[in-house]
Design a protein around this motif. Structure first.
Motif, PDB file in Angstrom:
ATOM      1  N   SER A 270      46.247  42.659  38.089  1.00 28.46           N
ATOM      2  CA  SER A 270      46.623  44.190  38.301  1.00 28.46           C
ATOM      3  C   SER A 270      45.611  44.988  37.682  1.00 28.46           C
ATOM      4  N   MET A 271      45.452  46.323  38.204  1.00 29.85           N
ATOM      5  CA  MET A 271      44.138  47.270  37.868  1.00 29.85           C
ATOM      6  C   MET A 271      44.965  48.301  36.939  1.00 29.85           C
ATOM      7  N   PRO A 272      45.037  48.245  35.628  1.00 27.77           N
ATOM      8  CA  PRO A 272      45.959  49.135  34.892  1.00 27.77           C
ATOM      9  C   PRO A 272      45.195  50.530  35.039  1.00 27.77           C
ATOM     10  N   GLY A 273      45.910  51.623  35.151  1.00 22.63           N
ATOM     11  CA  GLY A 273      45.828  52.895  35.178  1.00 22.63           C
ATOM     12  C   GLY A 273      45.024  53.349  36.491  1.00 22.63           C
ATOM     13  N   VAL A 274      44.823  52.412  37.344  1.00 23.65           N
ATOM     14  CA  VAL A 274      44.376  52.840  38.545  1.00 23.65           C
ATOM     15  C   VAL A 274      45.305  54.109  39.245  1.00 23.65           C
ATOM     16  N   THR A 275      44.698  55.018  40.111  1.00 21.19           N
ATOM     17  CA  THR A 275      45.757  55.900  40.692  1.00 21.19           C
ATOM     18  C   THR A 275      45.550  55.952  42.114  1.00 21.19           C
ATOM     19  N   ALA A 276      46.400  56.318  42.661  1.00 22.66           N
ATOM     20  CA  ALA A 276      46.600  56.199  44.199  1.00 22.66           C
ATOM     21  C   ALA A 276      45.534  56.450  44.836  1.00 22.66           C
ATOM     22  N   SER A 277      44.952  57.627  44.469  1.00 27.98           N
ATOM     23  CA  SER A 277      43.765  58.313  45.193  1.00 27.98           C
ATOM     24  C   SER A 277      42.389  57.459  44.904  1.00 27.98           C
ATOM     25  N   GLN A 278      42.421  56.728  43.798  1.00 30.52           N
ATOM     26  CA  GLN A 278      41.211  55.767  43.618  1.00 30.52           C
ATOM     27  C   GLN A 278      41.381  54.576  44.173  1.00 30.52           C
ATOM     28  N   LEU A 279      42.479  53.890  44.471  1.00 29.41           N
ATOM     29  CA  LEU A 279      42.641  52.672  44.916  1.00 29.41           C
ATOM     30  C   LEU A 279      42.055  52.403  46.541  1.00 29.41           C
ATOM     31  N   PRO A 280      41.232  51.475  46.674  1.00 29.28           N
ATOM     32  CA  PRO A 280      40.600  51.391  48.121  1.00 29.28           C
ATOM     33  C   PRO A 280      42.021  50.905  48.807  1.00 29.28           C
ATOM     34  N   ASP A 281      41.956  51.378  50.162  1.00 31.13           N
ATOM     35  CA  ASP A 281      42.991  50.889  51.170  1.00 31.13           C
ATOM     36  C   ASP A 281      43.293  49.487  51.325  1.00 31.13           C
ATOM     37  N   ILE A 282      42.378  48.649  50.984  1.00 32.56           N
ATOM     38  CA  ILE A 282      42.352  47.494  51.150  1.00 32.56           C
ATOM     39  C   ILE A 282      43.000  46.496  49.901  1.00 32.56           C
ATOM     40  N   SER A 283      43.073  47.200  48.847  1.00 32.78           N
ATOM     41  CA  SER A 283      43.564  46.495  47.817  1.00 32.78           C
ATOM     42  C   SER A 283      44.775  46.738  47.395  1.00 32.78           C
ATOM     43  N   LEU A 284      45.696  45.908  46.385  1.00 26.09           N
ATOM     44  CA  LEU A 284      46.835  46.310  45.857  1.00 26.09           C
ATOM     45  C   LEU A 284      46.714  46.794  44.432  1.00 26.09           C
ATOM     46  N   ALA A 285      47.570  47.598  43.930  1.00 21.44           N
ATOM     47  CA  ALA A 285      47.361  47.782  42.418  1.00 21.44           C
ATOM     48  C   ALA A 285      47.761  46.390  41.582  1.00 21.44           C
ATOM     49  N   GLY A 286      48.452  45.771  42.270  1.00 21.13           N
ATOM     50  CA  GLY A 286      48.548  44.333  41.503  1.00 21.13           C
ATOM     51  C   GLY A 286      49.441  43.493  42.225  1.00 21.13           C
ATOM     52  N   CYS A 287      49.549  42.211  41.914  1.00 19.68           N
ATOM     53  CA  CYS A 287      50.545  41.213  42.623  1.00 19.68           C
ATOM     54  C   CYS A 287      50.821  39.972  41.511  1.00 19.68           C
ATOM     55  N   GLY A 288      52.082  39.413  41.661  1.00 17.56           N
ATOM     56  CA  GLY A 288      51.882  38.262  40.569  1.00 17.56           C
ATOM     57  C   GLY A 288      52.949  37.241  41.261  1.00 17.56           C
ATOM     58  N   ILE A 289      52.980  36.200  40.451  1.00 15.56           N
ATOM     59  CA  ILE A 289      54.069  35.160  40.596  1.00 15.56           C
ATOM     60  C   ILE A 289      55.134  34.887  39.559  1.00 15.56           C
ATOM     61  N   LEU A 290      56.356  35.185  39.752  1.00 16.73           N
ATOM     62  CA  LEU A 290      57.219  34.838  38.602  1.00 16.73           C
ATOM     63  C   LEU A 290      57.770  33.560  38.763  1.00 16.73           C
ATOM     64  N   CYS A 291      57.543  32.319  37.895  1.00 18.32           N
ATOM     65  CA  CYS A 291      58.017  31.128  37.937  1.00 18.32           C
ATOM     66  C   CYS A 291      59.188  30.605  37.066  1.00 18.32           C
ATOM     67  N   ALA A 292      59.960  29.809  37.381  1.00 15.80           N
ATOM     68  CA  ALA A 292      60.848  29.086  36.458  1.00 15.80           C
ATOM     69  C   ALA A 292      60.972  27.877  36.564  1.00 15.80           C
ATOM     70  N   ASN A 293      61.280  26.871  35.596  1.00 19.34           N
ATOM     71  CA  ASN A 293      61.401  25.566  35.153  1.00 19.34           C
ATOM     72  C   ASN A 293      60.394  24.652  35.842  1.00 19.34           C
ATOM     73  N   LEU A 294      59.009  25.353  35.789  1.00 17.34           N
ATOM     74  CA  LEU A 294      57.906  24.532  36.389  1.00 17.34           C
ATOM     75  C   LEU A 294      57.497  23.766  34.945  1.00 17.34           C
ATOM     76  N   THR A 295      56.832  22.653  35.237  1.00 22.61           N
ATOM     77  CA  THR A 295      56.172  21.725  34.291  1.00 22.61           C
ATOM     78  C   THR A 295      54.866  22.669  33.473  1.00 22.61           C
ATOM     79  N   ASP A 296      54.946  22.405  32.161  1.00 20.82           N
ATOM     80  CA  ASP A 296      53.517  23.030  31.413  1.00 20.82           C
ATOM     81  C   ASP A 296      52.377  22.653  32.115  1.00 20.82           C
ATOM     82  N   PRO A 297      52.081  21.585  32.464  1.00 13.97           N
ATOM     83  CA  PRO A 297      50.817  21.296  33.261  1.00 13.97           C
ATOM     84  C   PRO A 297      50.670  22.189  34.495  1.00 13.97           C
ATOM     85  N   ALA A 298      51.550  22.310  35.084  1.00 18.14           N
ATOM     86  CA  ALA A 298      51.614  23.296  36.160  1.00 18.14           C
ATOM     87  C   ALA A 298      51.261  24.824  35.990  1.00 18.14           C
ATOM     88  N   LEU A 299      51.891  25.279  34.864  1.00 17.88           N
ATOM     89  CA  LEU A 299      51.833  26.621  34.529  1.00 17.88           C
ATOM     90  C   LEU A 299      50.354  26.640  33.962  1.00 17.88           C
TER      91      LEU A 299
END
Ligand SMILES: C[S@@+](CC[C@H](N)C(=O)[O-])C[C@H]1O[C@@H](n2cnc3c(N)ncnc32)[C@H](O)[C@@H]1O
Length: 297
Positions: free
Chosen positions: A233-262
């Motif tokens: 993520s890009m904390p504090g970035v505003t809509a007018s600053q953000l380049p069209d090509i980029s996202l403010a942020g994205c992520g993966i939320l995971c459950a029941n995976l092994t510790d080595p995978a995480l």
């Protein structure tokens, strides 16, 4: 083809951890809610220059990225002028990661041409036809229906990739993607939900409020389900600053995976954020992505 966002930054911080997770946990079943196509003709656009092409250029200098399963699979795709000519979507990557162990696949999409492309790719990869089911229906409702048929042992060996179009949108049974995540988690399946937020909407706080309220309503806890999120993520970035090509942020939320995978996802995320240390904002400023992890909802 219904997915025009392939190869953008959000795809990379989805497919990069996905391949590593699958290589480590080796599930017997791979189910996906919003599958898209198996393969996309790859060419330069500003979004892909910021995504896949930046990854290809920078990965050799970043050890966890250089050694990643995702990079190895990209290197095996057909080439044009030394670059991949085809971008592999998640169905292709999942089949490549799991076909040798004889995994069973369910791919859902409401777009028939995307499902045709998956079946073609499965045939090309010699994945037996009885190992692949393409379901032309709402992915949230269809995967929930399948989940209800599993016993506990089968659920524990099933990996569910939830890749929603809109996080809040309810499918045919009135269930949204986060509710499916919680239901699958409680059943003991291995789950990865990809999410994105933007500026101005949906805001990061909207996304996390939804995660927290839904997981509380389902009584999920970190200690029993190994909940983990890895986010750029890009904390504090505003809509007018953000380049069209980029996202403010994205992520993966995971459950029941092994510790080595995480642990592998954690190392990849830190390394991935480092290759975005010089993002040009619309006002000329230079910004960067931060990689953060959360283990509690
Ligand atoms: C962003 S793409 C999926 C990308 C893919 N999972 C990947 O990572 O390569 C979105 C896909 O969702 C499909 N889609 C949209 N609404 C859907 C729904 N309710 N159920 C299943 N698929 C849906 C679209 O047809 C499109 O092919």
């Amino acid at each position: 083809m219904a997915n025009h966002h392939f190869g953008n930054i959000g795809d990379i911080w989805k497919h990069l951890p996905l391949c590593e997770i699958l290589a480590i946990v080796q599930p017997a079943r791979y189910w996906e809610t919003h599958a898209g196509s198996a393969c996309y003709d790859l060419s330069h656009t500003p979004g892909r220059d910021h995504g896949i092409y930046r990854f290809l250029r920078a990965a050799p200098g970043e050890e966890p990225l250089a050694a990643s399963r995702y990079r190895a699979l990209l290197s095996e795709m057909p080439k044009r002028a030394a670059e991949p000519a085809v971008y592999p979507g998640s169905p292709h990557l999942a089949m490549r990661c799991l076909q040798e162990r004889g995994a069973m696949f369910i791919f859902c999409d409401i777009d028939g041409s995307s499902l045709d492309d998956i079946q073609r790719a499965a045939d090309d990869l010699h994945v037996p036809r009885d190992c692949v089911r393409c379901v032309a229906a709402d992915g949230i409702a269809s995967i929930f229906e399948q989940l209800e048929k599993l016993n506990d042992e089968e659920a524990a060996r099933t990996f569910i990739h939830i890749d929603p179009f809109l996080l809040h949108a309810a499918g045919e049974q009135g269930m949204n993607s986060v509710e499916l995540f919680c239901e699958a988690t409680k059943r003991g399946a291995q789950v990865m939900l990809w999410y994105a937020f933007d500026s101005p909407t949906p805001r990061r706080t909207d996304v996390w409020d939804l995660f927290r309220s839904t997981s509380a309503a389902h009584d999920l806890s970190r200690s029993t389900h190994n909940l983990w999120a890895g986010e750029i993520s890009m904390p504090g970035v505003t809509a007018s600053q953000l380049p069209d090509i980029s996202l403010a942020g994205c992520g993966i939320l995971c459950a029941n995976l092994t510790d080595p995978a995480l642990a592998a996802c954690d190392a990849l995320g830190r390394s991935f954020a480092r290759i975005y240390h010089d993002i040009r904002f619309a006002d000329g400023a230079v910004g960067q992505y931060d990689f953060t992890t959360a283990c509690d909802l």
